[in-house]
Design a protein around this motif. Structure first.
Motif, short mmCIF file in Angstrom:
data_model
loop_
_atom_site.label_atom_id
_atom_site.label_comp_id
_atom_site.label_asym_id
_atom_site.label_seq_id
_atom_site.Cartn_x
_atom_site.Cartn_y
_atom_site.Cartn_z
N ALA A 210 0.84 -1.20 0.00
CA ALA A 210 0.00 0.00 0.00
C ALA A 210 0.87 1.25 0.00
O ALA A 210 1.90 1.29 0.68
CB ALA A 210 -0.91 -0.01 1.23
N THR A 211 0.48 2.27 -0.77
CA THR A 211 1.32 3.47 -0.86
C THR A 211 1.04 4.47 0.24
O THR A 211 1.81 5.39 0.43
CB THR A 211 1.09 4.22 -2.19
N ARG A 212 -0.05 4.31 0.94
CA ARG A 212 -0.36 5.29 1.99
C ARG A 212 0.80 5.41 2.95
O ARG A 212 1.09 4.48 3.70
CB ARG A 212 -1.63 4.86 2.74
N GLY A 213 1.49 6.53 2.89
CA GLY A 213 2.75 6.78 3.60
C GLY A 213 3.00 5.96 4.84
O GLY A 213 2.46 6.25 5.91
N VAL A 228 -1.72 1.20 -4.95
CA VAL A 228 -1.00 -0.07 -4.85
C VAL A 228 0.28 -0.01 -5.69
O VAL A 228 0.25 0.38 -6.85
CB VAL A 228 -1.87 -1.24 -5.35
N ARG A 229 1.40 -0.34 -5.09
CA ARG A 229 2.65 -0.54 -5.82
C ARG A 229 3.00 -2.02 -5.70
O ARG A 229 2.39 -2.73 -4.91
CB ARG A 229 3.82 0.28 -5.23
N HIS A 230 4.00 -2.46 -6.45
CA HIS A 230 4.42 -3.86 -6.36
C HIS A 230 5.89 -3.98 -6.01
O HIS A 230 6.68 -3.08 -6.29
CB HIS A 230 4.11 -4.61 -7.65
N VAL A 231 6.21 -5.10 -5.42
CA VAL A 231 7.60 -5.43 -5.07
C VAL A 231 7.93 -6.75 -5.74
O VAL A 231 7.15 -7.71 -5.64
CB VAL A 231 7.77 -5.55 -3.54
N LEU A 232 9.06 -6.79 -6.45
CA LEU A 232 9.58 -8.07 -6.96
C LEU A 232 10.84 -8.39 -6.19
O LEU A 232 11.73 -7.55 -6.07
CB LEU A 232 9.89 -7.98 -8.47
N VAL A 246 11.05 -1.93 -5.70
CA VAL A 246 9.69 -1.41 -5.72
C VAL A 246 9.44 -0.94 -7.15
O VAL A 246 10.32 -0.34 -7.77
CB VAL A 246 9.54 -0.22 -4.75
N GLY A 247 8.28 -1.22 -7.70
CA GLY A 247 8.04 -0.82 -9.08
C GLY A 247 6.58 -0.94 -9.48
O GLY A 247 5.69 -0.96 -8.64
N THR A 248 6.41 -1.01 -10.79
CA THR A 248 5.06 -1.03 -11.36
C THR A 248 4.81 -2.37 -12.03
O THR A 248 5.57 -2.80 -12.89
CB THR A 248 4.91 0.09 -12.41
N TYR A 249 3.75 -3.02 -11.62
CA TYR A 249 3.32 -4.24 -12.28
C TYR A 249 2.18 -3.89 -13.23
O TYR A 249 1.17 -3.31 -12.80
CB TYR A 249 2.87 -5.27 -11.24
N ASP A 250 2.35 -4.19 -14.50
CA ASP A 250 1.34 -3.93 -15.52
C ASP A 250 0.55 -5.22 -15.70
O ASP A 250 1.06 -6.21 -16.25
CB ASP A 250 2.06 -3.51 -16.81
N ASP A 251 -0.69 -5.22 -15.24
CA ASP A 251 -1.44 -6.48 -15.25
C ASP A 251 -2.07 -6.77 -16.62
O ASP A 251 -2.72 -7.80 -16.79
CB ASP A 251 -2.48 -6.52 -14.13
N LEU A 319 5.95 -6.69 6.96
CA LEU A 319 6.67 -5.73 6.13
C LEU A 319 5.71 -4.84 5.38
O LEU A 319 4.58 -5.23 5.10
CB LEU A 319 7.66 -6.43 5.19
N TRP A 320 6.16 -3.63 5.10
CA TRP A 320 5.32 -2.65 4.41
C TRP A 320 6.24 -1.64 3.74
O TRP A 320 7.45 -1.63 3.95
CB TRP A 320 4.35 -2.00 5.38
N LEU A 321 5.60 -0.78 2.91
CA LEU A 321 6.36 0.23 2.18
C LEU A 321 6.63 1.42 3.10
O LEU A 321 5.73 1.95 3.75
CB LEU A 321 5.55 0.67 0.95
N ASP A 322 7.88 1.87 3.10
CA ASP A 322 8.27 3.03 3.90
C ASP A 322 7.59 4.29 3.35
O ASP A 322 7.25 4.35 2.17
CB ASP A 322 9.79 3.18 3.81
N GLY A 323 7.43 5.29 4.22
CA GLY A 323 6.77 6.53 3.83
C GLY A 323 7.30 7.13 2.53
O GLY A 323 6.53 7.63 1.71
N GLY A 324 8.61 7.10 2.32
CA GLY A 324 9.20 7.66 1.11
C GLY A 324 8.88 6.87 -0.15
O GLY A 324 9.16 7.33 -1.26
N GLY A 325 8.32 5.68 -0.01
CA GLY A 325 7.91 4.88 -1.16
C GLY A 325 9.03 4.16 -1.88
O GLY A 325 8.82 3.54 -2.92
#
Ligand code: FRU
Length: 548
Positions: A210-213, A228-232, A246-251, A319-325
């Motif tokens: 989740a991107t929410r800081g 929503v961002r994705h992690v590979l 961290v990046g973009t998944y194109d579904d 685990l989660w996404l850090d505020g800086g994304g």
């Protein structure tokens, strides 16, 4: 009786005996956590032909009951080993295993398995349908380079996908397969991600965050869309290191584009120490994503055989996404607090004098402990200068500037698993450097004095921490100590570092814990919580409770 009992852990996941490696198919299902794992039921060493899936269940991610193996290498499509894979819960509630089998012709193929009795709350027995493999070896992939299917996710088009490691046409690639019914799978023409790196990256994991800081909230593996961002994540077998982007998944295209350019080895590390083959799952019970990983032994095979076991799982981490994304944050799951017993007398406010300040943390059995400490620095004035080229190799910097090398701001930190005379100790510490226009905070785990036994691998682990030291003027450290493993979380979990230690002093005596300062300014301990942890019940033979 086992020899070397002092090496065995008290609250980390281990089978009662024998070899384990990768975590497989972690899942929360029907009120119960399941962990499967690469297991050799016949001995303490890895032996591909004997690879089974061990299986344990837990109500709290802390206490575990062992069940019988979920998979053994018994069918033509897995006769030479049941390698890694995952579990997916299908829309009708049935969990399915996707795993790599090594078939009678020694080809890696992908198989499926379902619970024999879906109403068994423990999912004890698994059936491997005769129509396996569901994905045979593709023509452009070599027999040894096709394995480790991920948890599957549902696209917005209603089709399932999983990702898998391969070397296709000579290029290391994470491939994607798609299916309407989970049984007939079709390969996508373009890989999810391809790499120029010659080595095949193992154990891929693709998951949404989740991107929410800084939101600690986790997402179901099929989540997509706004916010929503994705992690590979991939595992590099030559160095046993896990990397993620961290990046973009194109579904639509089923491709992943990392935000920051570069090959796997320029990506971020899951852990700067000794940890491999990590795998996450979505824990719907607490809406969080949880990471498991294999932490292997670093002493000799002869030691493994003498002990009768080898390998740990890291303590589960949310685990989660850090505020800086830009990066992940990892933190031990809160259930660890149920093990806390005695608390050490507070040291809050203690001053650690420059050049050798040392205070013992007393009153607890510190060989199984949970330590949470914050060090406050008075000024950055004496920070040592650092050439920016040195940022590329923090391991080397930590090796050069170990805990006993006097510094400006730092080194300060913990001495864990220490003998009373400090002859043996493992140092987990920080050092702050001055660059041209900013500061860099280095975190190290120095194993050079961790045990006196000769001829064993004693690496020094290093990593920079992305914190704003000018603003905070303090650095936090959480360290879990469990006999032969030391897992550290710097800067609130922004940099994680796992180490294996084999101190000898514990055979005859107890272990000590200290805070120390070897910098040029005094350092204040502004917080110190140190808890002794009770032993969890982990796959002990006589656990009647759940296995019944
Ligand atoms: C990673 C790995 C996987 C494989 C498994 C076999 O440690 O090599 O690629 O599936 O272990 O045990």
């Amino acid at each position: 009786a086992r020899t070397q009992d002092h090496v065995r852990t008290a609250f980390h996941f281990q089978p009662a005996k024998n070899w384990q490696n990768d975590p497989n198919g972690p899942v929360y299902y029907n009120g119960m956590y399941h962990l499967f794992y690469q297991y050799n039921p016949h001995g303490a060493l890895w032996d591909v032909g004997n690879l089974s899936w061990g299986h344990s269940v837990s109500g709290d991610l802390v206490n575990w009951a062992a069940l019988g193996n979920a998979l053994d290498p018994t069918a033509p499509f897995d006769a030479n080993g049941c390698a890694s894979g995952s579990v997916t819960i299908l829309p009708d509630g049935t969990p399915g295993i996707l795993y790599s089998g090594i078939d009678t012709d020694r080809r890696q193929v992908q198989n499926i398995a379902f619970p024999k009795n879906p109403r068994d709350p423990l999912l004890r027995e698994w059936a491997k349908p005769a129509y396996n493999p569901v994905v045979p070896l593709p023509a452009d992939v070599s027999a040894n380079d096709f394995r480790d299917p991920t948890t599957a996710w549902l696209g917005r088009d209603g089709l399932w996908r999983f990702a898998i490691s391969a070397v296709a046409d000579g290029v290391g690639a994470t491939l994607v397969y798609r299916s309407a019914d989970f049984l007939r799978w079709e390969r996508r023409a373009t890989p999810l991600h391809a790499s120029r790196d010659a080595v095949m990256a193992e154990c891929p994991d693709l998951f949404p965050v989740a991107t929410r800081g800084g939101a600690e909230e986790g997402l179901d593996t099929s989540a997509s869309g706004k916010g929503v961002r994705h992690v590979l994540k991939v595992s590099m077998p030559d160095t046993l290191e896990d990397y993620y982007a961290v990046g973009t998944y194109d579904d639509g295209a089923d491709t992943f584009t990392p935000d920051e350019d570069g090959d796997y080895r320029s990506w971020r590390r899951i852990d700067r120490g000794h940890l491999y083959a990590s795998k996450t799952f979505f824990d719907a019970r607490r809406s969080r994503r949880v990471l498991w990983a294999w932490v292997n032994e670093s002493d000799s095979e002869a030691d493994d055989v003498a002990r009768g076991w080898s390998g740990l799982q890291s303590f589960p981490r949310a685990l989660w996404l850090d505020g800086g994304g830009k990066q992940l944050v990892q933190w031990p799951v809160e259930e660890i607090e149920t093990l806390r017993t005695r608390r050490a007398p507070p040291l809050e406010g203690a001053e650690l004098e420059p050049a050798g300040g040392l205070r013992e943390v007393t009153g607890i059995r510190s060989s199984q402990a949970d330590v949470d400490v914050v060090f406050e620095i008075p000024s950055l004035g004496r920070a040592e200068g650092l050439d920016p080229s040195r940022l590329a190799d923090p391991d080397a910097l930590c090796r050069e500037k170990g805990a006993s090398v006097r510094g400006g701001v730092g080194p300060f930190g913990l001495l864990v698993m220490a003998s009373g005379d400090l002859h043996e100790h493992t140092a987990v510490f920080f050092r702050v450097f001055r660059l041209l226009h900013e500061y860099a905070v280095l975190m190290c785990t120095d194993l050079s004095r961790s045990y006196t036994k000769a001829d064993v691998y004693k690496p020094t682990h290093g990593g920079f921490i992305n914190v704003d030291i000018e603003k905070d003027m303090s650095i936090s450290l959480r360290t879990l100590i469990d006999h032969s493993i030391v897992e550290s979380f710097g800067g609130g979990g922004r940099t994680c570092m796992t180490a294996r230690v084999y101190p000898e002093h514990v055979v005859t005596g107890s272990s000590h814990l200290y805070v120390f300062n070897n910098g040029s300014d005094a350092v204040k301990v502004s917080k110190l919580e140190a808890w002794e942890l009770a032993s969890a019940s982990v796959n002990v033979d006589d656990d009647g409770g759940l296995v019944g």
